[in-house]
Write an enzyme that holds these catalytic residues in place. Structure first.
Site, PDB file in Angstrom:
ATOM      1  N   LYS A 173     -15.608  -1.702   1.885  1.00 52.95           N
ATOM      2  CA  LYS A 173     -14.846  -2.166   0.720  1.00 52.95           C
ATOM      3  C   LYS A 173     -15.831  -2.768  -0.272  1.00 52.95           C
ATOM      4  CE  LYS A 173     -10.563  -3.365   3.175  1.00 52.95           C
ATOM      5  NZ  LYS A 173      -9.874  -4.460   3.900  1.00 52.95           N
ATOM      6  N   GLU A 206       0.816  -1.217   0.000  1.00 52.21           N
ATOM      7  CA  GLU A 206       0.000   0.000   0.000  1.00 52.21           C
ATOM      8  C   GLU A 206       0.847   1.264   0.000  1.00 52.21           C
ATOM      9  OE1 GLU A 206      -3.011  -0.472   2.999  1.00 52.21           O
ATOM     10  OE2 GLU A 206      -3.904  -2.153   1.918  1.00 52.21           O
TER      11      GLU A 206
END
EC number: 4.2.1.11
Length: 431
Positions: free
Chosen positions: A342, A209
């Site tokens: 999500k 990330e």
């Protein structure tokens, strides 16, 4: 009518070099929507199914040709001729046709890619930006806000090959007046952190990330080096910048104990690990903790919520998997006080909007999130603004798969101006 005339599915590559599904939805009048499904590394066991081919001779078994075939075959046949503006109907058609509880027939990756592409095509046909269309679908037309970012600047756990157990150590630039300023503060702290790590002889390689992934002596040391970087960058910890963590505790939950391998295999009960986290919140201005216990440890989560829930934001990710049935149970039992959102955990835009609404109606906050496997698709930026969710988690200040979302937020803020306030720390539960 924004009638769908063509649907195309294809296999593309995500930020980890693995295949994922991209869908293109074409409408009458030449309007086109393009969207790709993301993919997680530390996944909740109750997430909708991401369909992979399992053919070891292609992409080491990670191919998505079956999901792509579902897009080009049964899904396309079912949605062609339907109105893309009627998002709930498009999603219902696909979900009903799949016929399984967890979208395992076509794959949540197939259904989600088409769901998002249809929304983008519909927005184009209405001549409006995606965030504006999402606000209308959400039943909150014209109501926008810019989200406070949670920037994951030290990666551990499943997102990095290091000895840090806790998966994400994040900064929130709460002293910023605008999203653009928050991005600048985040960037300055991120680059200063590299200097701090280099001075200690530590690695500045990045994880999935975009955060640094050094080997550290303890999980607390990650907070200490970030605190040092915030100070060296010229900011005040707790005032200009607050901290957040994603423990992803399911990943180190073994035989009923929480085992921190990076700290000499120290083992904790649910209560002990809650107090371990509580001690960290006393040493550092941590205002949000995600998945502080295992997804199945509901009794532990209830205890953690009683101990910490009135002081800080407790976010359920693997715990709730963007699923309204599970979230409803959590709300009724008083477990956590926030949900991580999500798209691909549930697999459609309509169900995602329902989870955000349920959370907000119950006084829970909603944090819009990327996955560790991402693409250049920046739809979550529009989702955060269009639902006025208030918070976004989309990685660090490096890797274009992360930065794409920040850049889209900068563009949206510029377009909306005062119509989309940046509320900073006020968006965080318990603050």
């Amino acid at each position: 009518m924004s009638k769908i005339v063509k649907v195309i599915g294809r296999e593309i590559i995500d930020s980890r070099g693995n295949p994922t599904v991209e869908a293109e939805v074409h409408l009458e009048g030449g309007f086109v929507g393009l969207a790709a499904a993301p993919s997680g590394a530390s996944t909740g066991s109750r997430e909708a199914l991401e369909l992979r081919d399992g053919d070891k001779s292609r992409f080491l078994g990670k191919g998505v040709l079956k999901a792509v075939a579902a897009v080009n075959g049964p899904i396309a046949q079912a949605v062609i001729g339907k109105d893309a503006k009627d998002q709930a109907n498009i999603d219902k058609i696909m979900i009903d046709l799949d016929g399984t509880e967890n979208k395992s027939q076509f794959g949540a990756n197939a259904i989600l890619a088409v769901s998002l592409a249809a929304a983008k095509a519909a927005a184009a046909s209405k001549g409006m930006p995606l965030y504006e269309h999402i606000a209308e679908l959400n039943g909150t037309p014209g109501k926008f806000s810019m989200p406070l970012p949670m920037m994951n600047i030290i990666n551990g756990g499943e997102h990095a090959d290091n000895n840090v157990d806790i998966q994400e150590f994040m900064i929130q630039p709460v002293g910023a007046k605008t999203l653009k300023e928050a991005v600048r503060i985040g960037s300055e702290v991120f680059h200063t952190l590299a200097k701090v790590l280099k001075a200690k002889g530590m690695s500045t390689a990045v994880g999935d990330e975009g955060g640094y992934a050094p080997n550290l002596g303890s999980n607390a040391e990650a907070l200490a080096v970030i605190a040092e970087a915030v100070k060296q960058a010229g900011y005040e910890l707790g005032k200009d910048v607050t901290l957040a963590m994603d423990c992803a505790a399911s990943e180190f939950y073994k035989d009923g104990k929480y085992v921190l391998a990076g700290e000499g295999n120290k083992a904790f009960t649910s209560e002990e690990f809650t107090h371990f986290l509580e001690d960290l919140t006393k040493q550092y201005p941590i205002v949000s903790i995600e998945d502080g216990l295992d997804e199945s440890d509901w009794a532990g989560f209830k205890y953690q919520t009683e101990v910490l829930g009135d002081k800080i934001q407790l976010v359920g990710d693997d715990l709730f998997v963007t699923n309204t049935k599970i979230l409803k149970e959590g709300i009724e039992k008083g477990v956590a006080n926030s949900i991580l959102i999500k798209f691909n955990q549930i697999g459609s835009l309509t169900e995602t909007l329902a989870a955000i609404k349920m959370a907000k109606d119950a006084g829970y906050t909603a944090v819009i999130s990327h996955r560790s496997g991402e693409t250049e698709d920046a739809t979550i930026a529009d989702l955060a603004v269009g639902t006025a969710a208030g918070q976004i988690k989309t990685g660090s200040m490096s890797r274009s798969d992360r930065v794409a979302k920040y850049n889209q937020l900068i563009r949206i803020e510029e377009a909306l101006g005062d119509r989309a306030p940046f509320n900073g720390l006020k968006e965080v539960k318990g603050q």
